[in-house]
Design a protein around this motif. Structure first.
Motif, PDB file in Angstrom:
ATOM      1  N   UNK A 224      31.076   1.321  20.824  1.00  0.00           N
ATOM      2  CA  UNK A 224      30.889   0.764  19.490  1.00  0.00           C
ATOM      3  C   UNK A 224      32.218   0.770  18.743  1.00  0.00           C
ATOM      4  N   UNK A 225      32.358  -0.013  17.664  1.00  0.00           N
ATOM      5  CA  UNK A 225      33.595   0.039  16.870  1.00  0.00           C
ATOM      6  C   UNK A 225      33.894   1.444  16.360  1.00  0.00           C
ATOM      7  N   UNK A 226      32.847   2.213  16.032  1.00  0.00           N
ATOM      8  CA  UNK A 226      33.059   3.560  15.509  1.00  0.00           C
ATOM      9  C   UNK A 226      33.591   4.522  16.561  1.00  0.00           C
TER      10      UNK A 226
ATOM     11  N   UNK B  63      33.035   8.533  16.705  1.00  0.00           N
ATOM     12  CA  UNK B  63      31.749   8.541  16.014  1.00  0.00           C
ATOM     13  C   UNK B  63      31.138   9.935  15.941  1.00  0.00           C
ATOM     14  N   UNK B  64      31.681  10.899  16.698  1.00  0.00           N
ATOM     15  CA  UNK B  64      31.159  12.257  16.665  1.00  0.00           C
ATOM     16  C   UNK B  64      32.039  13.223  15.873  1.00  0.00           C
ATOM     17  N   UNK B  65      33.108  12.721  15.270  1.00  0.00           N
ATOM     18  CA  UNK B  65      33.914  13.558  14.399  1.00  0.00           C
ATOM     19  C   UNK B  65      33.206  13.711  13.059  1.00  0.00           C
ATOM     20  N   UNK B  66      33.615  14.709  12.282  1.00  0.00           N
ATOM     21  CA  UNK B  66      32.928  14.989  11.014  1.00  0.00           C
ATOM     22  C   UNK B  66      32.911  13.787  10.075  1.00  0.00           C
ATOM     23  N   UNK B  67      33.987  13.005  10.068  1.00  0.00           N
ATOM     24  CA  UNK B  67      34.083  11.881   9.132  1.00  0.00           C
ATOM     25  C   UNK B  67      33.105  10.761   9.468  1.00  0.00           C
TER      26      UNK B  67
ATOM     27  N   UNK C 281      30.138   0.273  -1.754  1.00  0.00           N
ATOM     28  CA  UNK C 281      28.747   0.204  -1.320  1.00  0.00           C
ATOM     29  C   UNK C 281      28.577   0.871   0.040  1.00  0.00           C
ATOM     30  N   UNK C 282      29.514   0.628   0.947  1.00  0.00           N
ATOM     31  CA  UNK C 282      29.451   1.243   2.272  1.00  0.00           C
ATOM     32  C   UNK C 282      29.537   2.763   2.169  1.00  0.00           C
ATOM     33  N   UNK C 283      30.395   3.260   1.286  1.00  0.00           N
ATOM     34  CA  UNK C 283      30.541   4.711   1.126  1.00  0.00           C
ATOM     35  C   UNK C 283      29.235   5.362   0.697  1.00  0.00           C
ATOM     36  N   UNK C 284      28.445   4.630  -0.070  1.00  0.00           N
ATOM     37  CA  UNK C 284      27.176   5.156  -0.561  1.00  0.00           C
ATOM     38  C   UNK C 284      26.044   4.993   0.449  1.00  0.00           C
ATOM     39  N   UNK C 285      26.016   3.851   1.154  1.00  0.00           N
ATOM     40  CA  UNK C 285      24.877   3.521   2.013  1.00  0.00           C
ATOM     41  C   UNK C 285      25.125   3.772   3.496  1.00  0.00           C
ATOM     42  N   UNK C 286      26.333   3.512   3.964  1.00  0.00           N
ATOM     43  CA  UNK C 286      26.637   3.573   5.404  1.00  0.00           C
ATOM     44  C   UNK C 286      27.922   4.351   5.669  1.00  0.00           C
ATOM     45  N   UNK C 287      28.057   5.571   5.159  1.00  0.00           N
ATOM     46  CA  UNK C 287      29.334   6.293   5.294  1.00  0.00           C
ATOM     47  C   UNK C 287      29.778   6.510   6.734  1.00  0.00           C
ATOM     48  N   UNK C 288      28.835   6.644   7.656  1.00  0.00           N
ATOM     49  CA  UNK C 288      29.215   6.905   9.047  1.00  0.00           C
ATOM     50  C   UNK C 288      29.905   5.705   9.684  1.00  0.00           C
ATOM     51  N   UNK C 289      29.694   4.517   9.163  1.00  0.00           N
ATOM     52  CA  UNK C 289      30.276   3.312   9.755  1.00  0.00           C
ATOM     53  C   UNK C 289      31.777   3.224   9.528  1.00  0.00           C
ATOM     54  N   UNK C 290      32.266   3.869   8.470  1.00  0.00           N
ATOM     55  CA  UNK C 290      33.682   3.737   8.115  1.00  0.00           C
ATOM     56  C   UNK C 290      34.408   5.077   8.019  1.00  0.00           C
TER      57      UNK C 290
END
Length: 257
Positions: A34-36, A107-111, A140-149
């Motif tokens: 995945x991109x993440x 994608x498995x790091x804390x961020x 909006x991403x920070x609030x709804x989808x933080x794991x994506x970024x």
């Protein structure tokens, strides 16, 4: 049993991901990253990571990348030198701390490893790097989808403009307060949850978003002539927009300090 069967359907080559399938998705043909999986930076130099974690296929060295199926370096998750049977957690922990990108484990790091909201305003699974850095979408991403970024550690408070911290004097610059309230919320402590007292500027008091409107003696002028129409359509209460964004455009109409 179904998982094993589906995996065996993937055409076998030395490049097919095996062992640890975290940060991958099955695309109907093969497991791909995945991109993440590679969205973060290594904690040490990339060249050092390449030495510590040599590519699994040494004949044609290929490392994990978004959309490919290169087997991750074995040392990223196991002590085995051949296709491993199990994950060795100590090896994986070391890889996550030093070379998460090289290992395709971002994608498995804390961020990047936190839950998204149950009903996000956009599809968290399809968010691109461009959207992560977009003025339009970043808050909006920070609030709804933080794991994506990789925004899991920010508590929903980010700068919409990613270079705000390059010059923190902007936080107190007269004439720039509307801008920083909307676009530099993290750097300037202007997120809606901020309850810090007003700070003094050359043109008077600047109250951060999130403070009680009951303490206002006046409101900043609306910066848009469409505020009345927007308010009628719910702009002042619609949480799709942050408090800072509503304040920057329609502070008077929405009665926001």
């Amino acid at each position: 049993m179904l998982f094993i069967f589906s995996f065996l359907l993937v055409p076998f080559t030395n490049a097919v991901i095996s062992g640890d399938l975290n940060c991958t998705v099955y695309n109907g043909t093969a497991f791909v990253y995945t991109p993440a999986a590679v969205a973060c930076s290594n904690a040490i130099a990339d060249a050092s990571c390449a030495v510590l974690y040599p590519a699994a296929d040494t004949t044609t060295p290929v490392y994990p990348a978004a959309g490919n199926d290169a087997d991750r370096p074995f040392a990223c998750y196991t002590t085995a030198t051949a296709t491993p049977a199990s994950v060795v957690q100590d090896m994986k922990t070391a890889a996550l701390q030093s070379c998460a990108k090289t290992c395709g484990l971002c994608c498995q790091t804390d961020a990047y490893n936190c839950p998204n909201v149950a009903f996000p305003r956009l599809n968290c699974a399809t968010i691109t790097t461009a959207q992560c850095n977009s003025v339009t979408w970043r808050t909006i991403i920070a609030q709804d989808c933080p794991s994506a970024c990789g925004l899991c550690n920010d508590g929903g408070c980010v700068d919409a403009v990613t270079n705000c911290a390059n010059d923190i004097s902007i936080c107190q610059t007269v004439g720039m307060q509307d801008f920083v309230n909307s676009y530099c919320q993290k750097t300037c402590s202007r997120c809606p949850s901020t309850t810090a007292a007003s700070t003094s500027s050359g043109s008077g008091s600047v109250t951060t978003p999130g403070s009680s409107s009951g303490s206002c003696t006046s409101y900043a002028a609306d910066s848009s002539s469409a505020c009345a129409a927007w308010a009628a359509n719910g702009f002042c209460t619609n949480t799709f927009y942050t408090t800072a964004q509503r304040q920057a455009r329609c502070a008077t109409t929405c009665k926001l300090c």
